[in-house]
Structure formats: C-alpha cells, structure tokens
Design a protein around this motif. Structure first.
Motif, short mmCIF file in Angstrom:
data_model
loop_
_atom_site.label_atom_id
_atom_site.label_comp_id
_atom_site.label_asym_id
_atom_site.label_seq_id
_atom_site.Cartn_x
_atom_site.Cartn_y
_atom_site.Cartn_z
N ARG A 30 8.24 -3.17 -10.98
CA ARG A 30 7.06 -3.83 -10.43
C ARG A 30 7.37 -4.38 -9.04
NH1 ARG A 30 4.33 -7.72 -14.84
NH2 ARG A 30 2.77 -7.80 -13.18
N VAL A 31 7.00 -3.62 -8.03
CA VAL A 31 7.18 -4.02 -6.64
C VAL A 31 5.90 -3.66 -5.89
CG1 VAL A 31 8.53 -3.71 -4.52
CG2 VAL A 31 9.68 -3.63 -6.75
N GLY A 32 5.40 -4.56 -5.06
CA GLY A 32 4.21 -4.29 -4.27
C GLY A 32 4.32 -4.94 -2.91
N HIS A 33 3.37 -4.64 -2.03
CA HIS A 33 3.42 -5.21 -0.69
C HIS A 33 2.05 -5.72 -0.28
CE1 HIS A 33 1.22 -2.11 1.57
NE2 HIS A 33 1.73 -1.25 0.71
N ALA A 34 2.03 -6.59 0.73
CA ALA A 34 0.79 -7.12 1.30
C ALA A 34 0.70 -6.68 2.75
CB ALA A 34 0.77 -8.64 1.21
N GLY A 35 -0.49 -6.27 3.18
CA GLY A 35 -0.69 -5.98 4.60
C GLY A 35 0.05 -4.75 5.09
N THR A 36 -0.52 -3.58 4.90
CA THR A 36 0.11 -2.33 5.31
C THR A 36 0.43 -2.32 6.81
OG1 THR A 36 -1.05 -1.12 3.58
CG2 THR A 36 -0.18 0.17 5.40
N LEU A 37 1.62 -1.82 7.13
CA LEU A 37 2.02 -1.61 8.52
C LEU A 37 2.14 -0.12 8.79
CD1 LEU A 37 4.83 -4.21 9.44
CD2 LEU A 37 2.61 -3.93 10.55
N ASP A 38 1.67 0.33 9.96
CA ASP A 38 1.83 1.72 10.35
C ASP A 38 3.31 2.06 10.47
OD1 ASP A 38 -0.91 2.11 10.53
OD2 ASP A 38 -0.98 1.56 12.65
N PRO A 39 3.69 3.33 10.27
CA PRO A 39 5.11 3.72 10.41
C PRO A 39 5.72 3.32 11.75
CG PRO A 39 3.87 5.48 9.38
CD PRO A 39 2.86 4.46 9.79
N ALA A 40 4.95 3.40 12.84
CA ALA A 40 5.49 3.09 14.16
C ALA A 40 5.61 1.60 14.42
CB ALA A 40 4.62 3.72 15.24
N ALA A 41 5.06 0.77 13.54
CA ALA A 41 5.14 -0.69 13.70
C ALA A 41 6.36 -1.23 12.96
CB ALA A 41 3.88 -1.35 13.17
N THR A 42 6.87 -2.34 13.45
CA THR A 42 7.98 -3.02 12.79
C THR A 42 7.55 -4.45 12.45
OG1 THR A 42 8.90 -3.82 14.89
CG2 THR A 42 9.66 -1.68 14.11
N GLY A 43 8.42 -5.16 11.74
CA GLY A 43 8.15 -6.57 11.51
C GLY A 43 7.81 -6.92 10.08
N VAL A 44 7.16 -8.06 9.92
CA VAL A 44 6.98 -8.69 8.62
C VAL A 44 6.14 -7.83 7.67
CG1 VAL A 44 6.06 -10.69 7.41
CG2 VAL A 44 7.19 -10.99 9.62
N LEU A 45 6.74 -7.51 6.53
CA LEU A 45 6.04 -6.83 5.44
C LEU A 45 6.36 -7.58 4.16
CD1 LEU A 45 4.33 -4.36 4.55
CD2 LEU A 45 6.49 -3.23 3.99
N PRO A 46 5.45 -8.44 3.69
CA PRO A 46 5.71 -9.19 2.47
C PRO A 46 5.82 -8.26 1.26
CG PRO A 46 3.91 -10.19 3.72
CD PRO A 46 4.17 -8.84 4.33
#
Length: 295
Positions: A30-46
């Motif tokens: 059970r793993v999930g994320h909030a706020g999708t980031l594009d592949p070319a973007a970096t930074g915070v991914l909860p």
C-alpha cells in the motif's frame, strides 16, 4: 509501516515510477502519492505508506514551484520535452514587460490545461488523445495563483525568466509559461520546474530515492507520522469512553466550538483519525469520516 515519505522526485521519473520504486524498497504493497509531477519536473512528491494512503484526500492543496520559462519558443507539450512548433528570437523584450504580464496570472484565473496532461475528457486522458492525434477541445478550469515572484532574468537570444509561484491545486505551470508567451506575443514554454512545497511538505526536508536507500541499509529510516501533513485541520481530543465509541462508528455529542473536518485524538495525544462535525436535532455531533487507529 505507515506514515509519509517526503520524496524529492528525480528528473525523468513519473510519479508512478516513484511509487513503484518505494513499494519495492520498503516491501510494502500500500503506497500512494499526492499531486502528480510530470517526468521532466523534480521536487516534492508526497508519498503515503500503508494505511496513510487513506489520508491523501485530506492533505492541503497549496503548492509552490520554482520555474524557468523560455520565451520565443512554443512546443506541443508546453515544455521542452515536446516538439517545437515555433522558434523565434525575442531580443529587445524588457523585464518590466515580463513582470507586468506575469501579474495577470495572480488571483483566480481561467486556465486551459496543456493538451498533454492527465486530465480526463469523456473518460479518456488528454495525453492519450493527443498522442493519437485526436483534436479535443480542452475545457478551461478556474485555478488560483497566490503569488508570482521574479527570481532571475536572462536577456539572451531566447530570453528566460526564473520565477517562484505559489498556487492552489490543479494549477499547471506549463500553461502559465504558454500563456505568458501568448500575452507577450513571443511564444513561451516551460524550460525547467522544481516543486518546492506540496500538500504540507517542503523541499528542504525531502529525501531522494538514494537517501531512502541509504537510510534503509543503515536501519535509520523512519516515516513521518501520519498526521504530520494534516496540521492545517483543527483538532479535538476525546476522553477515553468517547474515543472508544467514536472508533466503533458512533456519533459523539461535542461542544459546538469547531466546524467541519477535524483531526481526532484521545487524551494521550494518539491520532485516531478524521472526524466531521454535523448538526443533528440542534446538537453538534462528531461522526467518523475515517478511523485510522481503532482502540
């Protein structure tokens, strides 16, 4: 294991790639994320771990980015990953003109998302339709931009401006880059993007995937506690008997001093879950929205 990982997403990885890698490293289903980031973007991914995936819907929506916008270029994807549509040097463009145009994006604005995005139209992802060459009318959406600050300006053949943007959920920075170019009549595209804040998490406290592996090998990894990103919600503490009843799905009469969605704790400050205050028969009652830790 349950809680949150404040991940610094690497360039070239999809958000799904990051979830899959985290799942493999932690041996956790059970793993999930909030706020999708594009592949070319970096930074915070909860990243939510274990039962904390049930808390993703309660995270705050505010986000912040550092972006580089290149003027004089238009692309199919509104960033440098797409095919170039037009490319024309824009020498002579002033920083004052750019700053003035950027202020048109502050506040609640109508924004048309990029055609290469994960938004669904008629049950299909826009990027899937775009890759098939289908001509789809993308509906505009109301989004909110709280602040745009110019960080740097490079007046070259293709001028570039670095900006810091604070905004609400659903805002596409690629669309701001595209629309800025339209206002300036130069064309514009996103050259680089780093998310510095997202859903209660900050880049300064994030871990890379390499950091995560290092901590796991050393046995020092500890996820953030489940209620760490929920501090924007008011809270209520329940006495022992009431806490037990609430965890069993019962409504609890409370003093009407709070409203809406609440974090719920017992007297020992143990996080129990998410509750909602409703008015029944002229009495405020706390009902369970999501019981995280039954007693």
């Amino acid at each position: 294991m349950q809680g949150f990982l404040n991940l610094n997403k690497p360039f070239g990885w999809t958000s799904h790639d990051c979830v899959a890698k985290t799942r493999k490293l932690l041996h956790l289903k059970r793993v999930g994320h909030a706020g999708t980031l594009d592949p070319a973007a970096t930074g915070v991914l909860p990243i939510a771990l274990g039962k904390a995936t049930r808390l993703l819907q309660y995270l705050p929506g505010e986000k912040a980015y550092k972006a580089t916008i290149r003027l004089g270029v238009r692309t199919t994807t509104d960033d440098l990953q797409g095919e170039i549509i037009t490319s024309k040097p824009c020498t002579g463009l002033s920083l004052n003109a750019v700053k003035s145009a950027l202020q048109q994006f502050v506040g609640k604005i109508e924004q048309i998302p990029p055609i290469y995005s994960a938004i669904q139209v008629q049950g299909k992802r826009l990027y899937d339709l775009a890759r098939k060459g289908e001509d789809v009318e993308v509906p505009a959406r109301t989004v909110e931009v709280f602040k745009i600050e110019v960080l740097d300006w490079r007046e070259e053949e293709f001028a570039e401006v670095d900006v810091a943007i604070a905004c609400g959920a659903g805002t596409y920075i690629r669309a701001i880059a595209r629309d800025l170019g339209t206002i300036l009549q130069t064309g514009g595209t996103l050259a680089a993007l780093t998310r510095t804040q997202s859903s209660g998490f900050d880049l300064t406290n994030s871990l890379t995937l390499t950091d995560l592996e290092t901590h796991l090998k050393a046995g020092t990894f500890q996820p953030l506690v489940p209620d760490a990103p929920l501090q924007h919600l008011p809270f209520i503490k329940l006495p022992v008997t009431s806490a037990q009843k609430w965890c069993q799905g019962q409504r609890i009469p409370v003093t009407p001093s709070l409203t809406g969605i609440l974090r719920v704790y017992n007297e020992e400050q143990r996080f129990l879950g998410i509750g909602k205050l409703i008015n029944l028969d002229n009495q405020e009652q706390l009902i369970p929205e999501m019981v995280f830790e039954p007693i």
